[in-house]
Write a protein that holds these residues in place. Structure first.
Motif, PDB file in Angstrom:
ATOM      1  N   GLN A  47      26.029  30.031 -59.003  1.00  0.00           N
ATOM      2  CA  GLN A  47      26.622  31.255 -58.465  1.00  0.00           C
ATOM      3  C   GLN A  47      27.624  30.895 -57.377  1.00  0.00           C
ATOM      4  O   GLN A  47      27.382  30.008 -56.574  1.00  0.00           O
ATOM      5  N   ASP A  48      28.769  31.577 -57.368  1.00  0.00           N
ATOM      6  CA  ASP A  48      29.761  31.466 -56.295  1.00  0.00           C
ATOM      7  C   ASP A  48      29.798  32.796 -55.556  1.00  0.00           C
ATOM      8  O   ASP A  48      29.810  33.858 -56.186  1.00  0.00           O
ATOM      9  N   ASN A  49      29.830  32.739 -54.227  1.00  0.00           N
ATOM     10  CA  ASN A  49      29.870  33.938 -53.396  1.00  0.00           C
ATOM     11  C   ASN A  49      31.057  33.869 -52.448  1.00  0.00           C
ATOM     12  O   ASN A  49      31.470  32.781 -52.036  1.00  0.00           O
ATOM     13  N   HIS A  50      31.558  35.034 -52.083  1.00  0.00           N
ATOM     14  CA  HIS A  50      32.705  35.142 -51.182  1.00  0.00           C
ATOM     15  C   HIS A  50      32.421  36.287 -50.229  1.00  0.00           C
ATOM     16  O   HIS A  50      32.156  37.405 -50.663  1.00  0.00           O
ATOM     17  N   SER A  51      32.460  36.009 -48.931  1.00  0.00           N
ATOM     18  CA  SER A  51      32.295  37.078 -47.949  1.00  0.00           C
ATOM     19  C   SER A  51      33.483  37.069 -46.996  1.00  0.00           C
ATOM     20  O   SER A  51      34.057  36.017 -46.714  1.00  0.00           O
ATOM     21  N   ARG A  52      33.841  38.243 -46.543  1.00  0.00           N
ATOM     22  CA  ARG A  52      34.873  38.392 -45.510  1.00  0.00           C
ATOM     23  C   ARG A  52      34.209  39.092 -44.331  1.00  0.00           C
ATOM     24  O   ARG A  52      33.525  40.086 -44.506  1.00  0.00           O
ATOM     25  N   SER A  53      34.429  38.537 -43.153  1.00  0.00           N
ATOM     26  CA  SER A  53      33.803  39.087 -41.955  1.00  0.00           C
ATOM     27  C   SER A  53      34.782  39.040 -40.803  1.00  0.00           C
ATOM     28  O   SER A  53      35.662  38.179 -40.748  1.00  0.00           O
ATOM     29  N   SER A  54      34.590  39.944 -39.849  1.00  0.00           N
ATOM     30  CA  SER A  54      35.446  39.978 -38.667  1.00  0.00           C
ATOM     31  C   SER A  54      34.825  39.165 -37.536  1.00  0.00           C
ATOM     32  O   SER A  54      33.655  38.766 -37.590  1.00  0.00           O
ATOM     33  N   GLN A  55      35.624  38.923 -36.514  1.00  0.00           N
ATOM     34  CA  GLN A  55      35.188  38.104 -35.379  1.00  0.00           C
ATOM     35  C   GLN A  55      33.909  38.677 -34.774  1.00  0.00           C
ATOM     36  O   GLN A  55      33.766  39.877 -34.611  1.00  0.00           O
ATOM     37  N   GLY A  56      32.994  37.787 -34.477  1.00  0.00           N
ATOM     38  CA  GLY A  56      31.727  38.173 -33.874  1.00  0.00           C
ATOM     39  C   GLY A  56      30.626  38.458 -34.871  1.00  0.00           C
ATOM     40  O   GLY A  56      29.464  38.591 -34.491  1.00  0.00           O
ATOM     41  N   VAL A  57      30.968  38.552 -36.159  1.00  0.00           N
ATOM     42  CA  VAL A  57      29.926  38.756 -37.171  1.00  0.00           C
ATOM     43  C   VAL A  57      29.120  37.466 -37.289  1.00  0.00           C
ATOM     44  O   VAL A  57      29.677  36.377 -37.409  1.00  0.00           O
ATOM     45  N   LEU A  58      27.813  37.627 -37.201  1.00  0.00           N
ATOM     46  CA  LEU A  58      26.907  36.502 -37.372  1.00  0.00           C
ATOM     47  C   LEU A  58      26.022  36.827 -38.569  1.00  0.00           C
ATOM     48  O   LEU A  58      25.363  37.865 -38.593  1.00  0.00           O
ATOM     49  N   ARG A  59      26.065  35.974 -39.561  1.00  0.00           N
ATOM     50  CA  ARG A  59      25.259  36.148 -40.767  1.00  0.00           C
ATOM     51  C   ARG A  59      24.209  35.043 -40.795  1.00  0.00           C
ATOM     52  O   ARG A  59      24.524  33.872 -40.751  1.00  0.00           O
ATOM     53  N   GLY A  60      22.947  35.441 -40.872  1.00  0.00           N
ATOM     54  CA  GLY A  60      21.882  34.454 -40.951  1.00  0.00           C
ATOM     55  C   GLY A  60      20.838  34.663 -39.882  1.00  0.00           C
ATOM     56  O   GLY A  60      20.936  35.584 -39.090  1.00  0.00           O
ATOM     57  N   LEU A  61      19.929  33.812 -39.938  1.00  0.00           N
ATOM     58  CA  LEU A  61      19.742  32.558 -40.666  1.00  0.00           C
ATOM     59  C   LEU A  61      18.976  32.841 -41.950  1.00  0.00           C
ATOM     60  O   LEU A  61      17.798  33.192 -41.919  1.00  0.00           O
ATOM     61  N   HIS A  62      19.621  32.711 -43.083  1.00  0.00           N
ATOM     62  CA  HIS A  62      19.079  33.100 -44.383  1.00  0.00           C
ATOM     63  C   HIS A  62      18.531  31.905 -45.155  1.00  0.00           C
ATOM     64  O   HIS A  62      19.044  30.797 -45.050  1.00  0.00           O
ATOM     65  N   ALA A 154      16.988  27.272 -30.264  1.00  0.00           N
ATOM     66  CA  ALA A 154      17.992  27.071 -29.205  1.00  0.00           C
ATOM     67  C   ALA A 154      19.342  26.640 -29.769  1.00  0.00           C
ATOM     68  O   ALA A 154      19.949  25.672 -29.303  1.00  0.00           O
ATOM     69  N   ILE A 155      19.822  27.375 -30.753  1.00  0.00           N
ATOM     70  CA  ILE A 155      21.126  27.063 -31.347  1.00  0.00           C
ATOM     71  C   ILE A 155      22.218  27.369 -30.327  1.00  0.00           C
ATOM     72  O   ILE A 155      22.236  28.426 -29.714  1.00  0.00           O
ATOM     73  N   ALA A 156      23.124  26.420 -30.139  1.00  0.00           N
ATOM     74  CA  ALA A 156      24.225  26.562 -29.173  1.00  0.00           C
ATOM     75  C   ALA A 156      25.417  27.232 -29.856  1.00  0.00           C
ATOM     76  O   ALA A 156      26.431  26.601 -30.140  1.00  0.00           O
ATOM     77  N   TRP A 157      25.272  28.540 -30.130  1.00  0.00           N
ATOM     78  CA  TRP A 157      26.371  29.283 -30.750  1.00  0.00           C
ATOM     79  C   TRP A 157      27.539  29.329 -29.779  1.00  0.00           C
ATOM     80  O   TRP A 157      27.348  29.582 -28.594  1.00  0.00           O
ATOM     81  N   PRO A 158      28.759  29.120 -30.237  1.00  0.00           N
ATOM     82  CA  PRO A 158      29.909  29.201 -29.330  1.00  0.00           C
ATOM     83  C   PRO A 158      30.172  30.647 -28.905  1.00  0.00           C
ATOM     84  O   PRO A 158      29.793  31.593 -29.604  1.00  0.00           O
ATOM     85  N   ALA A 159      30.805  30.794 -27.770  1.00  0.00           N
ATOM     86  CA  ALA A 159      31.161  32.121 -27.281  1.00  0.00           C
ATOM     87  C   ALA A 159      32.346  32.659 -28.086  1.00  0.00           C
ATOM     88  O   ALA A 159      33.227  31.901 -28.490  1.00  0.00           O
ATOM     89  N   VAL A 160      32.327  33.959 -28.337  1.00  0.00           N
ATOM     90  CA  VAL A 160      33.446  34.633 -28.993  1.00  0.00           C
ATOM     91  C   VAL A 160      33.811  35.849 -28.151  1.00  0.00           C
ATOM     92  O   VAL A 160      32.994  36.365 -27.395  1.00  0.00           O
ATOM     93  N   GLU A 161      35.062  36.284 -28.279  1.00  0.00           N
ATOM     94  CA  GLU A 161      35.528  37.430 -27.495  1.00  0.00           C
ATOM     95  C   GLU A 161      34.861  38.726 -27.927  1.00  0.00           C
ATOM     96  O   GLU A 161      34.598  39.594 -27.107  1.00  0.00           O
ATOM     97  N   ALA A 162      34.600  38.891 -29.205  1.00  0.00           N
ATOM     98  CA  ALA A 162      33.980  40.106 -29.719  1.00  0.00           C
ATOM     99  C   ALA A 162      32.463  40.021 -29.548  1.00  0.00           C
ATOM    100  O   ALA A 162      31.895  38.926 -29.526  1.00  0.00           O
ATOM    101  N   PRO A 163      31.793  41.164 -29.445  1.00  0.00           N
ATOM    102  CA  PRO A 163      30.325  41.128 -29.373  1.00  0.00           C
ATOM    103  C   PRO A 163      29.731  40.665 -30.704  1.00  0.00           C
ATOM    104  O   PRO A 163      30.333  40.861 -31.763  1.00  0.00           O
ATOM    105  N   ILE A 164      28.552  40.057 -30.640  1.00  0.00           N
ATOM    106  CA  ILE A 164      27.856  39.625 -31.849  1.00  0.00           C
ATOM    107  C   ILE A 164      27.497  40.861 -32.672  1.00  0.00           C
ATOM    108  O   ILE A 164      26.968  41.833 -32.146  1.00  0.00           O
ATOM    109  N   GLN A 165      27.811  40.804 -33.976  1.00  0.00           N
ATOM    110  CA  GLN A 165      27.499  41.897 -34.896  1.00  0.00           C
ATOM    111  C   GLN A 165      26.544  41.371 -35.960  1.00  0.00           C
ATOM    112  O   GLN A 165      26.838  40.365 -36.617  1.00  0.00           O
TER     113      GLN A 165
END
Length: 181
Positions: A47-62, A154-165
């Motif tokens: 299977q191949d998947n394609h997602s489009r997301s905007s800044q601050g979108v966090l998907r996971g941990l799946h 304790a994942i060191a997610w980088p900072a982004v300008e947009a809020p986490i979604q």
């Protein structure tokens, strides 16, 4: 293709050979023979998947439970993400550890996330198109989610300008200590 082993066994950062000039670029995004030679991994993608997301979108941990566990070969074709794999294989010497990689449309890197690991990413750019191949089909009955902000990980997610979604599914993620593994 160059495969760089990561600190979690069986996880590889893949750097394809990119041929570019003033007209643009070309690279093989996947070649089964080259992938197997570089990583030692023999797998069949279904299977191949394609997602489009905007800044601050966090998907996971799946992840998916056996017998529907998925290996994933992930990449970004537009934008930039911070991509994470977490070892959730009980008995593994790296259980509960994570690796992260910056995947961008410019570096063309890919991350191989084998079955038995949880996966997630955070969009760093204004938007990102994220593509991934899987070794098994999506199975809602086997799908699970671990919290992206689990203090044990304790994942060191980088900072982004947009809020986490987060999606509702990701908001309901469980701590690793409570997760079905």
């Amino acid at each position: 293709m160059h495969a760089i082993p990561q600190s979690i066994p069986d996880v590889f950062l893949i750097e394809p050979k990119v041929f570019g000039d003033s007209r643009g670029f070309f690279y093989e995004s996947f070649n089964q023979q080259a992938f197997q030679e570089a990583t030692g991994v023999r797998c069949d993608f279904v299977q191949d998947n394609h997602s489009r997301s905007s800044q601050g979108v966090l998907r996971g941990l799946h992840y998916q439970l056996p017998p529907k566990a998925q290996g994933k070969l992930v990449r970004v074709v537009r934008g930039a993400v911070f991509d994470v794999a977490v070892d959730i294989r009980r008995g593994s010497p790296t259980f509960g550890q994570w690796v992260g990689a910056l995947l961008t449309e410019d570096n063309h890197r890919q991350l191989w996330v084998p079955p038995g690991l949880a996966h997630g990413f955070l969009v760093l750019s204004e938007s990102a198109d994220f593509l991934y191949k899987t070794t098994d089909y999506y199975s809602p009955a086997h799908e699970r989610c671990i919290r992206w902000d689990d203090p044990q990980l304790a994942i060191a997610w980088p900072a982004v300008e947009a809020p986490i979604q987060l999606s509702a599914k990701d908001q309901a993620g469980r701590l690793l200590a409570e997760a079905d593994l």
